[in-house]
Design a protein around this motif. Structure first.
Motif, short mmCIF file in Angstrom:
data_model
loop_
_atom_site.label_atom_id
_atom_site.label_comp_id
_atom_site.label_asym_id
_atom_site.label_seq_id
_atom_site.Cartn_x
_atom_site.Cartn_y
_atom_site.Cartn_z
N VAL A 238 0.84 -1.20 0.00
CA VAL A 238 0.00 0.00 0.00
C VAL A 238 0.87 1.25 0.00
O VAL A 238 1.80 1.36 0.80
N ASP B 7 0.36 5.61 -0.14
CA ASP B 7 -0.57 6.75 -0.12
C ASP B 7 -0.40 7.61 -1.37
O ASP B 7 -1.37 8.11 -1.92
N ARG C 58 -3.32 1.49 -8.67
CA ARG C 58 -4.50 1.52 -7.81
C ARG C 58 -4.89 0.13 -7.33
O ARG C 58 -5.30 -0.03 -6.17
N ALA D 130 -2.80 -0.05 -4.18
CA ALA D 130 -3.79 0.73 -3.44
C ALA D 130 -3.44 2.22 -3.36
O ALA D 130 -3.67 2.87 -2.33
N ARG E 42 -3.51 5.94 -3.19
CA ARG E 42 -4.57 6.93 -2.94
C ARG E 42 -4.46 8.11 -3.88
O ARG E 42 -5.46 8.66 -4.32
N GLN E 43 -3.23 8.54 -4.13
CA GLN E 43 -2.98 9.68 -5.00
C GLN E 43 -1.85 9.32 -5.96
O GLN E 43 -0.87 8.70 -5.55
N HIS F 7 -8.22 11.49 -8.31
CA HIS F 7 -7.03 11.40 -7.45
C HIS F 7 -5.74 11.24 -8.27
O HIS F 7 -4.85 10.49 -7.92
N GLN G 59 -3.05 17.71 -2.36
CA GLN G 59 -3.90 16.54 -2.58
C GLN G 59 -4.35 15.92 -1.26
O GLN G 59 -5.48 15.44 -1.14
N LEU G 60 -3.45 15.90 -0.30
CA LEU G 60 -3.75 15.29 0.99
C LEU G 60 -4.45 16.23 1.94
O LEU G 60 -4.72 15.88 3.09
#
Length: 243
Positions: free
Chosen positions: A109, A111, A143, A147, A149-150, A193, A234-235
């Motif tokens: 994973v 971010d 993705r 995974a 996120r951005q 995203h 973005q976050l």
């Protein structure tokens, strides 16, 4: 393929091939930057970061990773986050080779993924439609398998300004790079995203590596500044101070 590109290949094909072969032969082969390719820095909210791509992502043109994209980006983000970062990059990768490299990595994973790929696609026979299809595949893998996120996509650099390239090869590759970037921006605007950097990576005196083809530390610094600002935005967390 655009009419301009098609006409150039017909009229200049032999010249472009000869110049390409000559440029590959005489351009110095610089090493990837030395240093760690994963680590942890800073404190606060955890940010799992992947820097991914080709020779520019690998830091060719800088002596150490601290001077390259990875080190400069991590140092900026570490002001606001505990950054757990990895660098997966290798000189010579095109989009297809990058997809194959990702398939060899175990699922995990991240971010944020910062992607640098495209120069080796521009110098190939890939069409812009094929290029975009592979970028869509990359987004799906990042993705699905990781995974993400951005996703932050870097533009193909302005190859019409590369000192290592003779004319008309410089013009031809610069035209292709611009067309790839136009379509990449359209793709990024359609994807959730996902952001394409608008970084101006145009070389100025002393900012490129001695091969006239790769960034030097000054360009990596600018690139890291822009990427850190975009990632913070973005976050949903304003960057602290000037990056």
């Amino acid at each position: 393929m655009s009419k301009t590109e098609a006409l150039a290949k017909i009229m200049l094909g032999p010249v472009l091939l000869m110049q390409g072969a000559y440029t590959r032969r005489v351009t110095p082969k610089l090493p990837e930057a030395e240093g760690e390719r994963q680590g942890m820095a800073g404190s606060g909210e955890i940010l799992r970061l992947l820097i991914l791509g080709d020779s520019a992502a690998a830091g060719v043109g800088a002596s150490t990773q601290a001077e390259a994209l990875s080190g400069q980006l991590v140092s900026r983000l570490a002001r606001d986050y505990q950054v757990r970062w990895s660098l997966w990059a290798r000189s010579g990768l095109d989009s297809q080779a990058l997809l194959e490299m990702l398939e060899q990595q175990p699922p995990q994973v991240f971010d944020v993924v910062l992607l640098s790929i495209g120069v080796n696609d521009v110098t190939s026979t890939l069409t812009v439609d094929q290029w975009i299809a592979r970028q869509q595949q990359l987004l799906a893998v990042l993705r699905g398998r990781f995974a993400a996120r951005q996703i932050v996509m870097s533009p193909v650099p302005p190859m019409h300004l590369f000192p290592a390239l003779p004319q008309p090869l410089r013009w031809y590759l610069g035209n292709r790079a611009a067309r790839f970037n136009t379509r990449l921006a359209q793709l990024a605007s359609r994807e959730d995203h996902c952001t394409m950097l608008t970084t101006d990576l145009a070389p100025v005196a002393g900012s490129m590596a001695r091969d006239g083809f790769h960034p030097g530390p000054a360009i990596y610094s600018l690139w890291a500044d822009d990427a850190a600002q975009v990632i913070a935005r973005q976050l949903g967390k304003p960057a602290s101070g000037k990056l």
